[in-house]
Design an enzyme around this catalytic site. Structure first.
Site, short mmCIF file in Angstrom:
data_model
loop_
_atom_site.label_atom_id
_atom_site.label_comp_id
_atom_site.label_asym_id
_atom_site.label_seq_id
_atom_site.Cartn_x
_atom_site.Cartn_y
_atom_site.Cartn_z
N GLY A 53 1.66 -5.37 1.86
CA GLY A 53 1.63 -5.99 3.18
C GLY A 53 2.73 -5.45 4.07
O GLY A 53 3.71 -4.88 3.59
N GLY A 62 6.09 -3.52 -3.43
CA GLY A 62 6.32 -3.94 -2.04
C GLY A 62 7.70 -4.52 -1.82
O GLY A 62 8.72 -3.86 -1.98
N GLU A 110 12.65 2.02 -2.89
CA GLU A 110 12.42 0.63 -3.32
C GLU A 110 11.00 0.16 -2.99
O GLU A 110 10.37 -0.54 -3.79
CB GLU A 110 13.45 -0.29 -2.64
CG GLU A 110 13.36 -1.73 -3.04
CD GLU A 110 13.63 -1.96 -4.52
OE1 GLU A 110 14.77 -1.76 -4.96
OE2 GLU A 110 12.69 -2.33 -5.24
N VAL A 141 7.36 0.60 -5.25
CA VAL A 141 6.86 -0.22 -6.35
C VAL A 141 7.03 -1.70 -6.00
O VAL A 141 8.13 -2.15 -5.69
CB VAL A 141 7.63 0.07 -7.67
CG1 VAL A 141 6.99 -0.68 -8.83
CG2 VAL A 141 7.69 1.55 -7.97
N GLU A 160 -4.84 1.00 -0.24
CA GLU A 160 -4.53 2.40 0.10
C GLU A 160 -5.62 2.94 1.02
O GLU A 160 -6.72 2.37 1.11
CB GLU A 160 -4.48 3.23 -1.18
CG GLU A 160 -3.37 2.85 -2.12
CD GLU A 160 -1.99 2.94 -1.46
OE1 GLU A 160 -1.64 4.02 -0.98
OE2 GLU A 160 -1.27 1.94 -1.44
N THR A 192 0.44 0.16 8.80
CA THR A 192 0.78 -1.17 8.27
C THR A 192 2.28 -1.27 8.00
O THR A 192 2.95 -2.18 8.49
CB THR A 192 0.00 -1.42 6.96
OG1 THR A 192 -1.39 -1.33 7.23
CG2 THR A 192 0.31 -2.79 6.39
N VAL A 193 2.83 -0.33 7.25
CA VAL A 193 4.24 -0.44 6.86
C VAL A 193 5.16 0.06 7.97
O VAL A 193 6.17 -0.58 8.28
CB VAL A 193 4.51 0.32 5.53
CG1 VAL A 193 5.94 0.04 5.06
CG2 VAL A 193 3.52 -0.09 4.45
N LYS A 242 2.95 3.54 -10.13
CA LYS A 242 4.14 2.67 -10.05
C LYS A 242 4.77 2.48 -11.43
O LYS A 242 6.00 2.47 -11.57
CB LYS A 242 3.75 1.31 -9.45
CG LYS A 242 3.35 1.41 -7.99
CD LYS A 242 2.63 0.15 -7.55
CE LYS A 242 2.32 0.16 -6.07
NZ LYS A 242 1.33 -0.85 -5.69
N GLY A 295 -4.55 -4.91 5.25
CA GLY A 295 -3.64 -3.75 5.16
C GLY A 295 -3.01 -3.58 3.79
O GLY A 295 -2.04 -2.83 3.64
P1 NAP Z 1 -1.45 3.31 7.16
O1 NAP Z 1 -1.57 1.92 7.67
O2 NAP Z 1 -2.69 4.08 6.93
O3 NAP Z 1 -0.49 4.11 8.16
C1 NAP Z 1 -0.28 5.47 8.05
C2 NAP Z 1 0.45 5.95 9.31
O4 NAP Z 1 0.77 7.33 9.13
C3 NAP Z 1 -0.39 5.85 10.57
O5 NAP Z 1 0.45 5.50 11.65
C4 NAP Z 1 -0.95 7.27 10.75
O6 NAP Z 1 -1.10 7.64 12.11
C5 NAP Z 1 0.18 8.10 10.19
N1 NAP Z 1 -0.27 9.34 9.55
C6 NAP Z 1 -1.11 9.48 8.50
N2 NAP Z 1 -1.25 10.78 8.18
C7 NAP Z 1 -0.49 11.46 9.04
C8 NAP Z 1 -0.20 12.84 9.22
N3 NAP Z 1 -0.75 13.77 8.43
N4 NAP Z 1 0.64 13.21 10.22
C9 NAP Z 1 1.20 12.28 11.02
N5 NAP Z 1 0.98 10.94 10.90
C10 NAP Z 1 0.14 10.55 9.91
O7 NAP Z 1 -0.66 3.33 5.76
P2 NAP Z 1 0.32 2.21 5.18
O8 NAP Z 1 -0.49 1.15 4.54
O9 NAP Z 1 1.32 1.87 6.18
O10 NAP Z 1 0.99 3.02 3.97
C11 NAP Z 1 1.99 3.97 4.19
C12 NAP Z 1 2.64 4.30 2.86
O11 NAP Z 1 3.23 3.12 2.30
C13 NAP Z 1 1.70 4.82 1.77
O12 NAP Z 1 2.39 5.75 0.98
C14 NAP Z 1 1.39 3.56 0.95
O13 NAP Z 1 1.03 3.85 -0.38
C15 NAP Z 1 2.72 2.89 1.00
N6 NAP Z 1 2.71 1.45 0.79
C16 NAP Z 1 1.84 0.67 1.49
C17 NAP Z 1 1.89 -0.69 1.31
C18 NAP Z 1 0.96 -1.61 2.05
O14 NAP Z 1 0.96 -2.81 1.78
N7 NAP Z 1 0.16 -1.11 2.99
C19 NAP Z 1 2.81 -1.27 0.42
C20 NAP Z 1 3.68 -0.43 -0.28
C21 NAP Z 1 3.62 0.93 -0.08
P3 NAP Z 1 -2.16 6.89 13.07
O15 NAP Z 1 -1.58 5.51 13.29
O16 NAP Z 1 -2.15 7.70 14.32
O17 NAP Z 1 -3.45 6.87 12.33
N1 HSE Z 2 -2.16 -0.53 -2.11
C1 HSE Z 2 -0.96 -1.01 -2.70
C2 HSE Z 2 -1.24 -2.31 -3.40
C3 HSE Z 2 0.10 -1.21 -1.66
O1 HSE Z 2 -2.27 -2.93 -3.10
O2 HSE Z 2 -0.44 -2.72 -4.25
C4 HSE Z 2 1.43 -1.59 -2.25
O3 HSE Z 2 1.98 -0.51 -2.98
#
Ligand code: NAP
Ligand code: HSE
Length: 322
Positions: A304, A139, A134, A137, A194, A20-21, A209, A191
């Site tokens: 997001g 987004g 940044e 916490v 977590e 997602t990110v 956070k 997306g």
């Molecule tokens: P996600 O959609 O699950 O994406 C994770 C990515 O990392 C995927 O591309 C996955 O590969 C890859 N990956 C996971 N484990 C791996 C490993 N061991 N080795 C190599 N590649 C690996 O997660 P996300 O939502 O983008 O979140 C990523 C981070 O941002 C997290 O720490 C989350 O807490 C944080 N975050 C997320 C958001 C949000 O809105 N989603 C907002 C703020 C912060 P594949 O594609 O091959 O599966």
């Molecule tokens: N899963 C987290 C949330 C992503 O819903 O706030 C952003 O950090």
């Protein structure tokens, strides 16, 4: 517009994670890189990308950059390693390796920072590199910069906010009459959640956070921590609250108390006139209460793809411009 640069510099980025990110980050760099180059003289080049599954469809992303071998990406000699894989164990190992290689790190990973932040910041300082966080916490809402820079001259009394987009989205959909499980499913499809959504719904993600904000905003130790989620709330509870003129929000609060700072995360019934009651969907909202400045509130998209990627990119730009 003032130009502060003579010659365009290139910052090479190793990207860990294309979900997602990470996917949002690639799209945003594509969309914004010419503006960033022309405005601040920084060319952003994504040099390598780590994923888990090489066969997945990655849209328009240049497949020649993608690998499943972590060291090929981390040891590629890039200026910045952007960690967007999530979790604590692999992500921690990747970040430590990047720091030991002398690369700066940018991460959105609050779980990693809450668990091992002190050790990672010590290692970064010993290696003369920075860690940008940044996006960890709220987004796309620049709360970390607001606390570190804008509010640096004041003493904080409290931080109160909605820090989890998923819980807020679920509560908002329940206000529209959707059952809890369906609302959680929708948040996952967007997306926002977590990999383990229990982290969102239990209040633990908001607590992580809050700990990060507390470490930036207060000099005192945390003396108590009480964390409760929203899992006990159903669509009928939400409807009853509405008839009383209230809404449920998952509220995280750090407050100065005798001997230190007390942290609480809990669902609260707020009157509609409360500033956090109007924060809906995946938005977050934070009220900082400072001694001199009084209340400062920031709101915006707390989860997001593109909003979070914007915060990641802001850290890359800051490191590249230093
Ligand atoms: P996600 O959609 O699950 O994406 C994770 C990515 O990392 C995927 O591309 C996955 O590969 C890859 N990956 C996971 N484990 C791996 C490993 N061991 N080795 C190599 N590649 C690996 O997660 P996300 O939502 O983008 O979140 C990523 C981070 O941002 C997290 O720490 C989350 O807490 C944080 N975050 C997320 C958001 C949000 O809105 N989603 C907002 C703020 C912060 P594949 O594609 O091959 O599966
Ligand atoms: N899963 C987290 C949330 C992503 O819903 O706030 C952003 O950090």
């Amino acid at each position: 517009v003032l130009r502060h640069w003579d010659k365009v510099r290139t910052i090479r980025v190793a990207l860990l994670g294309l979900g997602t990110v990470g996917g949002g980050f690639v799209r945003l760099v594509e969309r914004e890189h010419a503006r960033i180059r022309d405005r601040i003289g920084l060319e952003i080049e994504i040099a390598a990308i780590l994923v888990r599954d090489r066969e997945k469809d990655r849209g328009d992303v240049d497949r020649s950059l993608i690998t499943t071998t972590a060291v090929d990406v981390i040891d590629a000699g890039c200026d910045v390693v952007v960690e967007l894989v999530g979790g604590v164990h692999c992500a921690g190992a990747y970040v430590r390796r990047a720091i030991n290689n002398g690369s700066h790190v940018v991460t959105a990973n609050k779980a990693l920072l809450a668990a091992t932040g002190r050790e990672l910041f010590d290692a970064a300082s010993a290696n003369g590199v920075q860690i940008g966080f940044e996006a960890s916490v709220c987004g796309g809402v620049p709360v970390v910069r607001a606390l570190r820079r804008g509010l640096a001259g004041d003493s904080l009394e409290s931080i109160t906010g909605i820090l989890n987009g998923t819980s807020n989205y679920v509560l908002s959909r329940m206000e529209d009459g959707l059952p809890f499980a369906d609302a959680v499913k929708l948040a996952q499809e967007h997306g926002f959640a977590e990999a383990h959504p229990t982290l969102d719904l239990s209040g633990e993600d908001a607590a992580q956070k809050l700990e990060i904000l507390t470490s930036l905003g207060f000099d005192s130790e945390v003396v108590s921590r009480s964390v409760h989620g929203i899992e006990w709330i159903d669509v009928d509870d939400v409807a009853r609250a509405r008839r009383r003129g209230n809404v449920f929000r998952q509220v995280a609060e750090a407050r100065r108390v005798a001997g230190g700072v007390a942290l609480t995360v809990a669902a609260r019934e707020l009157p509609l006139a409360h500033p956090l009651a109007s924060v809906r969907d995946e938005n977050n909202g934070v009220v900082f209460r400072g001694n001199a400045v009084g209340e400062v509130m920031l709101t915006g998209r707390g989860a997001g793809s593109l909003p979070t990627a914007a915060a990641v990119l802001s850290d890359v730009i800051e490191i590249g411009s230093a």
